[in-house]
Scaffold this active site. Sequence first.
Site, PDB file in Angstrom:
ATOM      1  N   CYS A 171      -6.623  -8.229  -5.239  1.00 36.59           N
ATOM      2  CA  CYS A 171      -7.207  -7.211  -6.121  1.00 36.59           C
ATOM      3  C   CYS A 171      -6.608  -7.330  -7.531  1.00 36.59           C
ATOM      4  CB  CYS A 171      -7.019  -5.818  -5.523  1.00 36.59           C
ATOM      5  SG  CYS A 171      -8.077  -4.564  -6.276  1.00 36.59           S
ATOM      6  N   GLU A 219      -0.671  24.636   7.722  1.00 36.17           N
ATOM      7  CA  GLU A 219      -1.841  23.828   7.377  1.00 36.17           C
ATOM      8  C   GLU A 219      -2.596  23.327   8.600  1.00 36.17           C
ATOM      9  OE1 GLU A 219       1.237  23.274   4.099  1.00 36.17           O
ATOM     10  OE2 GLU A 219       1.223  23.210   6.297  1.00 36.17           O
ATOM     11  N   GLU A 232      -8.703  -2.006 -18.623  1.00 35.40           N
ATOM     12  CA  GLU A 232      -7.964  -0.918 -17.975  1.00 35.40           C
ATOM     13  C   GLU A 232      -6.649  -0.668 -18.708  1.00 35.40           C
ATOM     14  OE1 GLU A 232      -6.059   0.313 -13.602  1.00 35.40           O
ATOM     15  OE2 GLU A 232      -6.947  -1.674 -13.880  1.00 35.40           O
ATOM     16  N   HIS A 271      -9.536  -6.934  -0.467  1.00 35.82           N
ATOM     17  CA  HIS A 271      -8.297  -6.634   0.257  1.00 35.82           C
ATOM     18  C   HIS A 271      -8.350  -7.233   1.666  1.00 35.82           C
ATOM     19  CE1 HIS A 271      -6.384  -3.709  -2.520  1.00 35.82           C
ATOM     20  NE2 HIS A 271      -7.630  -3.545  -2.930  1.00 35.82           N
ATOM     21  N   GLU A 331      -6.021  -7.822   3.674  1.00 38.49           N
ATOM     22  CA  GLU A 331      -5.031  -7.249   4.592  1.00 38.49           C
ATOM     23  C   GLU A 331      -5.651  -6.241   5.550  1.00 38.49           C
ATOM     24  OE1 GLU A 331      -4.581  -4.671   0.773  1.00 38.49           O
ATOM     25  OE2 GLU A 331      -5.185  -6.702   1.332  1.00 38.49           O
ATOM     26  N   ILE A 351       1.044   5.441  15.990  1.00 37.46           N
ATOM     27  CA  ILE A 351       1.386   4.262  16.794  1.00 37.46           C
ATOM     28  C   ILE A 351       1.228   4.568  18.278  1.00 37.46           C
ATOM     29  CG2 ILE A 351       3.224   2.648  17.418  1.00 37.46           C
ATOM     30  CD1 ILE A 351       2.209   2.166  14.647  1.00 37.46           C
TER      31      ILE A 351
END
Length: 545
Positions: free
Chosen positions: A379, A149, A403, A515, A517, A20
């Site tokens: 979806c 990492e 599925e 999608h 969004e 952000i």
Amino acid sequence: MTTRYIFVTGGVVSSLGKGIAAASLAAILEARGLNVTIMKLDPYINVDPGTMSPTQHGEVFVTEDGAETDLDLGHYERFIRTKMNRRNNFTTGRIYEEVLRKERRGDYLGATIQVIPHITNAIKERVIAGGEGHDVAIVEIGGTVGDIESLPFLESIRQLGAELGRDRTLFMHLTLVPFLGAAGEIKTKPTQHSVKELRSIGIAPDVLVCRGDRAVPANERAKISLFCNVEERAVISLKDVDSIYKIPALLRSQGLDELVIKRFNIDCKEADLSEWENVIYQEANPNGEVTIGMVGKYIELPDAYKSVNEALKHAGLKNRVTVNIKYIDSQTVEAKGDEVLQGLDGILVPGGFGERGVEGKILAAKFARENKLPYFGICLGMQVALIEFARNVAGMADAHSTEFNPASPFPVVGLITEWIDEDGQLELRHEESDLGGTMRLGAQLCHLKEGTKAAEAYKGNTCVERHRHRYEVNNNYVDRLEKAGLIFSGLSSDRKLVEMIELAEHPWFVAGQFHPEFTSTPRDGHPLFEGFIAASLSHQKRILG
């Protein structure tokens, strides 16, 4: 074009909001007329987040070119106009995969492959390539300074700082400055230790962004400046706010953009944040509210639906209402039935994978259809709506997706068995194919049927939306479903695949295989989400009389 690089790191704890903060700084620089991009470097071994659990990692954000990326890229696209692509996000796993592929080909001519220089060089090459063509590239390093990492990434940006020089690089470090209630004071020691850790690996931060639940007072900022060897004006206080869209103005009020501009010696205009001021005003001055039931299976972590959550809020801004999201576990719908769906102004069923909870989603679609409640399926949300219609309206009692039930007598949804990969090659897929990188991904053209709610929302006969799925509507059942009253309002670019469905005798029942969004932003919204919230508001008014 000479690209400048801002490297963003985080210390003390995770989840400080580096993404952000990076996106907000990018928004200010963009408002000053600069061409800005943002990259996210993730230190995990997965090649990409495509196969990671949404309840651990949050949503997978899909770019226009079909990359499965970190959810922070969604924040980036919501804050700036630049569209992200596969160059904007890479992981340790991706880097190692690339280096090992070169080693197997013999590209290193028998050299011993090491983290330095081979891994770090690969990281640097990707960072430089990702920044090409932009005035400023902001590079967010995932994880927390001190994590093992992150070390190859931190070493890589240290080297870039030395190679590119101070006039082209800037290091911004986010830390936690906690307030201890018992002591009644802010504590700066965690920040001091985090900076010490960062300096021990050769990186001296130029800017410190101090996160906390309250503003850091001037005397404490002076103390941080002294002990961390950072200019006092470069110690930025970033307190918690009730809206992330207030952060660009908060950072600008403390001169962060001016500091960056002077450091890079860039000549540009003053920032115009009027669009963001309008967003903040709309958010603070709603004329009402609606309650949307989101029926999903990953509701324990709202970040699993981050872009959907934000898109609903954006649609609320466009309709001047506050959108309250009620998260409903689809398994709870299976157990308790309609009672958990009462009192809603609309139902949204988002995407998902796997059989768990799918019958609850089908029940939610049925409830919305029978009760004329606005429904938006995304979806899998489209697939369950189609399955419900096939079972209860079109007379196919055991209809399902292969599925979930490969033996269904009416497989109205089936696996995509042939697809073109990112290199343009034909791939054959089946139920045993690898899960990673084997879906229909990225932006695709959709033809819209005239006179439908879809065409009305988009104000045209085409749209372009992003996909992420393996299963499609089975074309063998399209005619039968259409005769039963289902409208196929959107088709793929070759008109061979169903992209959208809706119901004619319903106030607003619309679903898409894609999608939407992922392309919604606070400044522009998205037509389908806006239409859904408008319909939900109308439903509320009808109920209230």
